[in-house]
Design a protein around this motif. Structure first.
Motif, PDB file in Angstrom:
ATOM      1  N   SER A  30       0.823  -1.219   0.000  1.00  0.00           N
ATOM      2  CA  SER A  30       0.000   0.000   0.000  1.00  0.00           C
ATOM      3  C   SER A  30       0.852   1.261   0.000  1.00  0.00           C
ATOM      4  O   SER A  30       0.542   2.226  -0.702  1.00  0.00           O
ATOM      5  CB  SER A  30      -0.976  -0.002   1.189  1.00  0.00           C
ATOM      6  OG  SER A  30      -0.289  -0.119   2.413  1.00  0.00           O
ATOM      7  N   TYR A  32       4.035   1.610  -1.066  1.00  0.00           N
ATOM      8  CA  TYR A  32       4.758   1.786  -2.326  1.00  0.00           C
ATOM      9  C   TYR A  32       3.808   2.034  -3.486  1.00  0.00           C
ATOM     10  O   TYR A  32       4.157   2.756  -4.431  1.00  0.00           O
ATOM     11  CB  TYR A  32       5.704   0.612  -2.582  1.00  0.00           C
ATOM     12  CG  TYR A  32       6.973   0.757  -1.757  1.00  0.00           C
ATOM     13  CD1 TYR A  32       7.874   1.783  -2.030  1.00  0.00           C
ATOM     14  CD2 TYR A  32       7.230  -0.088  -0.690  1.00  0.00           C
ATOM     15  CE1 TYR A  32       9.007   1.953  -1.266  1.00  0.00           C
ATOM     16  CE2 TYR A  32       8.369   0.078   0.085  1.00  0.00           C
ATOM     17  CZ  TYR A  32       9.254   1.102  -0.211  1.00  0.00           C
ATOM     18  OH  TYR A  32      10.382   1.279   0.558  1.00  0.00           O
ATOM     19  N   TYR A  33       2.634   1.468  -3.444  1.00  0.00           N
ATOM     20  CA  TYR A  33       1.622   1.817  -4.449  1.00  0.00           C
ATOM     21  C   TYR A  33       1.353   3.319  -4.383  1.00  0.00           C
ATOM     22  O   TYR A  33       1.276   3.997  -5.420  1.00  0.00           O
ATOM     23  CB  TYR A  33       0.331   1.036  -4.205  1.00  0.00           C
ATOM     24  CG  TYR A  33      -0.792   1.446  -5.132  1.00  0.00           C
ATOM     25  CD1 TYR A  33      -0.858   0.938  -6.427  1.00  0.00           C
ATOM     26  CD2 TYR A  33      -1.755   2.365  -4.726  1.00  0.00           C
ATOM     27  CE1 TYR A  33      -1.866   1.334  -7.291  1.00  0.00           C
ATOM     28  CE2 TYR A  33      -2.770   2.769  -5.587  1.00  0.00           C
ATOM     29  CZ  TYR A  33      -2.821   2.248  -6.867  1.00  0.00           C
ATOM     30  OH  TYR A  33      -3.815   2.650  -7.718  1.00  0.00           O
ATOM     31  N   ARG A  34       1.212   3.827  -3.175  1.00  0.00           N
ATOM     32  CA  ARG A  34       0.952   5.270  -2.994  1.00  0.00           C
ATOM     33  C   ARG A  34       2.082   6.110  -3.586  1.00  0.00           C
ATOM     34  O   ARG A  34       1.844   7.095  -4.285  1.00  0.00           O
ATOM     35  CB  ARG A  34       0.794   5.566  -1.503  1.00  0.00           C
ATOM     36  CG  ARG A  34       0.544   7.026  -1.209  1.00  0.00           C
ATOM     37  CD  ARG A  34       0.324   7.254   0.287  1.00  0.00           C
ATOM     38  NE  ARG A  34       0.027   8.644   0.520  1.00  0.00           N
ATOM     39  CZ  ARG A  34       0.705   9.426   1.347  1.00  0.00           C
ATOM     40  NH1 ARG A  34       1.712   8.944   2.038  1.00  0.00           N
ATOM     41  NH2 ARG A  34       0.371  10.687   1.499  1.00  0.00           N
ATOM     42  N   HIS A  35       3.339   5.718  -3.304  1.00  0.00           N
ATOM     43  CA  HIS A  35       4.483   6.522  -3.772  1.00  0.00           C
ATOM     44  C   HIS A  35       4.722   6.401  -5.270  1.00  0.00           C
ATOM     45  O   HIS A  35       5.109   7.371  -5.917  1.00  0.00           O
ATOM     46  CB  HIS A  35       5.749   6.124  -3.016  1.00  0.00           C
ATOM     47  CG  HIS A  35       5.748   6.564  -1.585  1.00  0.00           C
ATOM     48  ND1 HIS A  35       5.550   7.866  -1.188  1.00  0.00           N
ATOM     49  CD2 HIS A  35       5.905   5.855  -0.441  1.00  0.00           C
ATOM     50  CE1 HIS A  35       5.596   7.952   0.128  1.00  0.00           C
ATOM     51  NE2 HIS A  35       5.799   6.743   0.610  1.00  0.00           N
ATOM     52  N   TRP A  36       4.491   5.218  -5.821  1.00  0.00           N
ATOM     53  CA  TRP A  36       4.857   4.979  -7.210  1.00  0.00           C
ATOM     54  C   TRP A  36       3.725   5.201  -8.207  1.00  0.00           C
ATOM     55  O   TRP A  36       3.976   5.507  -9.364  1.00  0.00           O
ATOM     56  CB  TRP A  36       5.383   3.555  -7.382  1.00  0.00           C
ATOM     57  CG  TRP A  36       6.673   3.279  -6.685  1.00  0.00           C
ATOM     58  CD1 TRP A  36       7.589   4.193  -6.228  1.00  0.00           C
ATOM     59  CD2 TRP A  36       7.221   1.993  -6.369  1.00  0.00           C
ATOM     60  NE1 TRP A  36       8.647   3.563  -5.639  1.00  0.00           N
ATOM     61  CE2 TRP A  36       8.461   2.211  -5.706  1.00  0.00           C
ATOM     62  CE3 TRP A  36       6.786   0.693  -6.570  1.00  0.00           C
ATOM     63  CZ2 TRP A  36       9.262   1.168  -5.261  1.00  0.00           C
ATOM     64  CZ3 TRP A  36       7.588  -0.350  -6.128  1.00  0.00           C
ATOM     65  CH2 TRP A  36       8.818  -0.114  -5.484  1.00  0.00           C
ATOM     66  N   PHE A  37       2.475   5.017  -7.771  1.00  0.00           N
ATOM     67  CA  PHE A  37       1.386   4.989  -8.746  1.00  0.00           C
ATOM     68  C   PHE A  37       0.272   6.000  -8.508  1.00  0.00           C
ATOM     69  O   PHE A  37      -0.711   5.980  -9.251  1.00  0.00           O
ATOM     70  CB  PHE A  37       0.765   3.577  -8.795  1.00  0.00           C
ATOM     71  CG  PHE A  37       1.739   2.510  -9.186  1.00  0.00           C
ATOM     72  CD1 PHE A  37       2.239   2.433 -10.473  1.00  0.00           C
ATOM     73  CD2 PHE A  37       2.170   1.588  -8.250  1.00  0.00           C
ATOM     74  CE1 PHE A  37       3.137   1.451 -10.827  1.00  0.00           C
ATOM     75  CE2 PHE A  37       3.076   0.602  -8.591  1.00  0.00           C
ATOM     76  CZ  PHE A  37       3.569   0.528  -9.885  1.00  0.00           C
ATOM     77  N   THR A  38       0.381   6.857  -7.508  1.00  0.00           N
ATOM     78  CA  THR A  38      -0.685   7.837  -7.272  1.00  0.00           C
ATOM     79  C   THR A  38      -0.115   9.245  -7.270  1.00  0.00           C
ATOM     80  O   THR A  38       1.076   9.452  -7.030  1.00  0.00           O
ATOM     81  CB  THR A  38      -1.413   7.586  -5.931  1.00  0.00           C
ATOM     82  OG1 THR A  38      -0.515   7.868  -4.850  1.00  0.00           O
ATOM     83  CG2 THR A  38      -1.916   6.162  -5.827  1.00  0.00           C
ATOM     84  N   GLU A  39      -0.984  10.183  -7.549  1.00  0.00           N
ATOM     85  CA  GLU A  39      -0.608  11.595  -7.512  1.00  0.00           C
ATOM     86  C   GLU A  39      -0.921  12.150  -6.128  1.00  0.00           C
ATOM     87  O   GLU A  39      -1.916  11.771  -5.508  1.00  0.00           O
ATOM     88  CB  GLU A  39      -1.402  12.373  -8.570  1.00  0.00           C
ATOM     89  CG  GLU A  39      -1.086  11.986 -10.001  1.00  0.00           C
ATOM     90  CD  GLU A  39       0.331  12.314 -10.395  1.00  0.00           C
ATOM     91  OE1 GLU A  39       0.875  13.342  -9.911  1.00  0.00           O
ATOM     92  OE2 GLU A  39       0.927  11.534 -11.168  1.00  0.00           O
ATOM     93  N   THR A  45      -4.392   8.437  -3.525  1.00  0.00           N
ATOM     94  CA  THR A  45      -3.285   8.495  -2.562  1.00  0.00           C
ATOM     95  C   THR A  45      -3.793   8.472  -1.126  1.00  0.00           C
ATOM     96  O   THR A  45      -3.184   7.862  -0.252  1.00  0.00           O
ATOM     97  CB  THR A  45      -2.370   9.715  -2.825  1.00  0.00           C
ATOM     98  OG1 THR A  45      -1.116   9.480  -2.205  1.00  0.00           O
ATOM     99  CG2 THR A  45      -2.929  10.999  -2.298  1.00  0.00           C
TER     100      THR A  45
END
Length: 195
Positions: A30, A32-39, A45
């Protein structure tokens, strides 16, 4: 069999072990998904953040239950090995327990947001609790910004970015070493029983 014996872990210890492991995996995914794939400042995010916080709280609960269960149950006898191997295993488990306690605590204490626990209910952020006022403001004489900086550094840079996942990898490699090289039952003790 729910309780541990001298030979195997019981079902409760196994469930708590694997739930903690899944909690750490989900917390990493969760964040790393936030850091890599969300604005920044988007719904995605914020959702990832609250999932990360929720998994962190869950890990904290699982670890409290694990520690309680560990003190009320026998621990299976370790597989035969050298003094060095037993010392390394104890040190590794101590480090794992330290971070299983420290990461949820520092994550909670250093967050700027309330935790929407899996979007079911709200857990107020540490800065909005009486404990924060008594301990951090009155006893330590610090603002949240001053308190949060070292807490965040430990949680994100020291623990999360480096040490925790390294400890997890070492723990997994040690289990495989016992299973495939030493050919003992260390890994089997924590796997679901066939009986």
């Amino acid at each position: 069999m729910l309780r541990n014996t001298n030979l195997r872990y019981g079902a409760i210890a196994k469930w708590l072990h694997w739930l903690t492991a899944l909690g750490f995996l989900a917390a990493y995914i969760s964040v790393y998904y936030r850091h890599w794939f969300t604005e920044p400042k988007t719904e995605a995010t914020l959702t990832a953040l609250h999932l990360h916080l929720s998994f962190g709280v869950s890990i904290g609960i699982f670890v409290l239950l694990r520690i309680t269960w560990r003190f009320t149950n026998p621990t299976p006898k370790p597989a035969p090995g050298s003094r060095w191997e037993h010392m390394a295993a104890k040190a590794g488990h101590f480090a794992l327990y330290f971070f299983m306690i420290a990461m949820p605590l520092t994550g909670y204490m250093g967050t700027h947001d309330d935790t929407q626990f899996f979007f079911l209910f709200n857990i107020p952020q540490f800065a909005h609790t009486p404990l924060f006022d008594w301990w951090v403001v009155d006893q330590l004489g610090m603002t949240f910004k001053e308190f949060e900086k070292p807490i965040d550094f430990f949680h994100k840079q020291i623990g999360g970015q480096y040490l925790v996942w390294m400890l997890i990898v070492v723990h997994i490699l040690a289990a495989f070493y016992h299973h495939w090289i030493k050919l003992d039952d260390t890994l089997q003790k924590m796997l679901p029983s066939k009986a």
